[in-house]
Design a protein around this motif. Structure first.
Motif, PDB file in Angstrom:
ATOM      1  N   THR A 180       0.852  -1.184   0.000  1.00  0.00           N
ATOM      2  CA  THR A 180       0.000   0.000   0.000  1.00  0.00           C
ATOM      3  C   THR A 180       0.886   1.233   0.000  1.00  0.00           C
ATOM      4  OG1 THR A 180      -1.768  -1.119   1.214  1.00  0.00           O
ATOM      5  CG2 THR A 180      -1.752   1.286   1.293  1.00  0.00           C
ATOM      6  N   VAL A 181       0.686   2.133  -0.947  1.00  0.00           N
ATOM      7  CA  VAL A 181       1.482   3.357  -1.036  1.00  0.00           C
ATOM      8  C   VAL A 181       0.882   4.395  -0.090  1.00  0.00           C
ATOM      9  CG1 VAL A 181       2.346   5.180  -2.531  1.00  0.00           C
ATOM     10  CG2 VAL A 181       2.095   2.850  -3.420  1.00  0.00           C
ATOM     11  N   LEU A 182       1.666   4.837   0.885  1.00  0.00           N
ATOM     12  CA  LEU A 182       1.199   5.807   1.875  1.00  0.00           C
ATOM     13  C   LEU A 182       1.512   7.243   1.464  1.00  0.00           C
ATOM     14  CD1 LEU A 182       2.180   3.995   5.208  1.00  0.00           C
ATOM     15  CD2 LEU A 182       0.024   3.886   3.946  1.00  0.00           C
ATOM     16  N   SER A 183       2.710   7.477   0.913  1.00  0.00           N
ATOM     17  CA  SER A 183       3.080   8.826   0.481  1.00  0.00           C
ATOM     18  C   SER A 183       4.215   8.728  -0.533  1.00  0.00           C
ATOM     19  CB  SER A 183       3.513   9.696   1.666  1.00  0.00           C
ATOM     20  OG  SER A 183       4.713   9.204   2.244  1.00  0.00           O
ATOM     21  N   TYR A 184       4.416   9.808  -1.277  1.00  0.00           N
ATOM     22  CA  TYR A 184       5.465   9.829  -2.295  1.00  0.00           C
ATOM     23  C   TYR A 184       5.771  11.281  -2.642  1.00  0.00           C
ATOM     24  CZ  TYR A 184       1.032  10.014  -4.825  1.00  0.00           C
ATOM     25  OH  TYR A 184      -0.244  10.333  -5.224  1.00  0.00           O
ATOM     26  N   ARG A 185       7.038  11.559  -2.876  1.00  0.00           N
ATOM     27  CA  ARG A 185       7.480  12.897  -3.284  1.00  0.00           C
ATOM     28  C   ARG A 185       8.759  12.752  -4.085  1.00  0.00           C
ATOM     29  NH1 ARG A 185       8.300  13.200   2.515  1.00  0.00           N
ATOM     30  NH2 ARG A 185       6.459  14.520   2.684  1.00  0.00           N
ATOM     31  N   ALA A 186       9.070  13.756  -4.878  1.00  0.00           N
ATOM     32  CA  ALA A 186      10.257  13.686  -5.731  1.00  0.00           C
ATOM     33  C   ALA A 186      10.848  15.074  -5.937  1.00  0.00           C
ATOM     34  CB  ALA A 186       9.920  13.059  -7.079  1.00  0.00           C
ATOM     35  N   GLU A 187      12.170  15.127  -6.084  1.00  0.00           N
ATOM     36  CA  GLU A 187      12.893  16.339  -6.474  1.00  0.00           C
ATOM     37  C   GLU A 187      13.710  15.996  -7.721  1.00  0.00           C
ATOM     38  OE1 GLU A 187      13.539  18.123  -1.949  1.00  0.00           O
ATOM     39  OE2 GLU A 187      15.264  17.478  -3.158  1.00  0.00           O
ATOM     40  N   THR A 188      13.593  16.814  -8.745  1.00  0.00           N
ATOM     41  CA  THR A 188      14.220  16.488 -10.031  1.00  0.00           C
ATOM     42  C   THR A 188      15.131  17.628 -10.479  1.00  0.00           C
ATOM     43  OG1 THR A 188      12.295  15.199 -10.679  1.00  0.00           O
ATOM     44  CG2 THR A 188      13.790  15.866 -12.434  1.00  0.00           C
ATOM     45  N   THR A 189      16.315  17.276 -10.944  1.00  0.00           N
ATOM     46  CA  THR A 189      17.255  18.230 -11.523  1.00  0.00           C
ATOM     47  C   THR A 189      17.424  17.932 -13.006  1.00  0.00           C
ATOM     48  OG1 THR A 189      18.470  18.537  -9.458  1.00  0.00           O
ATOM     49  CG2 THR A 189      19.649  19.051 -11.483  1.00  0.00           C
TER      50      THR A 189
END
Length: 362
Positions: A302-311
């Motif tokens: 089960t996916v609870l949270s997700y975030r990303a930083e991209t360069t």
């Protein structure tokens, strides 16, 4: 009375006569006797022939040195084998004329680092060396750069079940961010198959994000994909650095947090030798729920949270693909005064504040 020598007879050696004259004055010496013909013959032969060296003086020291040499050689060989067994990389560096620590691969990350990696010499990236000049040159490839901790019984899971869940979590990361087919624009079917089908909000997000990407449903927060008409991957390696951590979550679930940075070298799809790097740091939190308490399917998370930083993945990009800038624009320039070092893993990830920031290096 003449000397016997004057009559052709055998002479008595002069030193013998001198010794006789000195001692006869004291009355203690007898006159020397002339040697017999046999004695004179043997004495003459001995004076004529060189003396042979004594055998023990010639042989014994050589044998001792040889035995000592074998002992030292055996000790050195045993020591070398021990060094190779304990640190094979160090032995290679030693045997090749020195140990260049700066060129050795980094050990796996087991906790949050306390400082950003230093600048790497080497110049610009090339097709043959796409990670040149980047700290990622010392990172591991693919899943080898993602540290999986030792398992222990947690929540509703035994130790073996926790180990299995950690391995499957890493499989999810590989399917979402490392699968060559997905990186070349394909659909992340394997990753989606690992998500609990009874998590309706997540299923709807993924479906919308992959079908019609937008600000509220951007697939790049979970998946890495490049538009094959715009960029091509250089080589087969994606450098990674990060780790999994876990704890007991709600209702006894196993809650796993993945914090991983991925470095993708790419070149223009139409050809050319320009190489830039796209750097994505993702934090994904998942849970492995107790089927007795939560509706789920075996081997799904089960996916609870997700975030990303991209360069250098495209500023304000809502196409659903990472879109690197070429022609000198791949430095990660943004549209704000805020700067970020994409290789710095000392700070925890926070919810994105929006906008495009300036990358200090890529």
């Amino acid at each position: 009375m003449g000397k016997g020598g004057e009559h052709g007879g055998p002479d008595v050696p002069d030193e013998v006569w001198e010794q006789f004259l000195r001692t006869s004055a004291d009355g203690t010496a007898d006159a020397p006797k002339e040697p017999s013909a046999r004695a004179r013959e043997v004495a003459a032969r001995l004076r004529a022939e060189p003396a042979e060296p004594t055998a023990w003086r010639a042989h014994t020291p050589v044998r001792r040195r040889r035995r000592k040499g074998w002992y030292v050689a055996g000790f050195v060989a045993a020591l070398a084998l021990l060094v190779v067994a304990v640190d094979p990389g160090g032995f290679v560096g030693w045997s090749s004329g020195g140990d260049d620590a700066a060129a050795r691969p980094l050990a796996q990350e087991t906790e949050r680092p306390t400082q950003a990696p230093p600048e790497e010499p080497g110049g610009r990236a090339t097709l043959a060396e796409p990670f040149r000049g980047s700290p990622a040159v010392r990172w591991a490839d693919g899943t080898a750069g993602i540290t999986v901790p030792a398992a222990r019984a947690t929540g509703w899971m035994t130790r073996d079940e926790v180990a299995r869940a950690l391995a499957r979590t890493r499989d999810f990361l590989a399917a979402a961010s490392l699968d060559p087919a997905v990186l070349r624009g394909g659909h992340p079917d394997k990753a989606v198959a690992l998500i609990n089908p009874h998590q309706p909000d997540m299923r709807s997000f993924v479906t919308a994000a992959l079908r019609t990407p937008g600000e509220d449903h951007d697939p790049l927060t979970l998946f890495s994909r490049f538009d094959p008409a715009q960029a091509r991957l250089v080589g087969d390696a994606v450098k990674t650095r990060g780790r999994l951590t876990y704890r007991e979550g709600k209702r006894g679930a196993l809650e796993v947090t993945a914090d991983v940075t991925y470095v993708y070298p790419v070149a223009p799809a139409g050809g050319g030798d320009e190489v830039v790097r796209v750097i994505v740091r993702r934090e994904t939190v998942v849970s492995w729920d107790d089927p007795a308490k939560v509706t789920t399917e075996k081997e799904t998370l089960t996916v609870l949270s997700y975030r990303a930083e991209t360069t250098n993945g495209g500023c304000d990009n809502l196409t659903g693909y990472l879109r690197p800038e070429f022609g000198g624009g791949g430095s990660g320039a943004g549209r704000s005064d805020r700067t970020v070092d994409p290789y710095d893993r000392t700070r925890p990830m926070t919810d994105a504040e929006g906008g495009c920031w300036n990358a200090t290096r890529s």
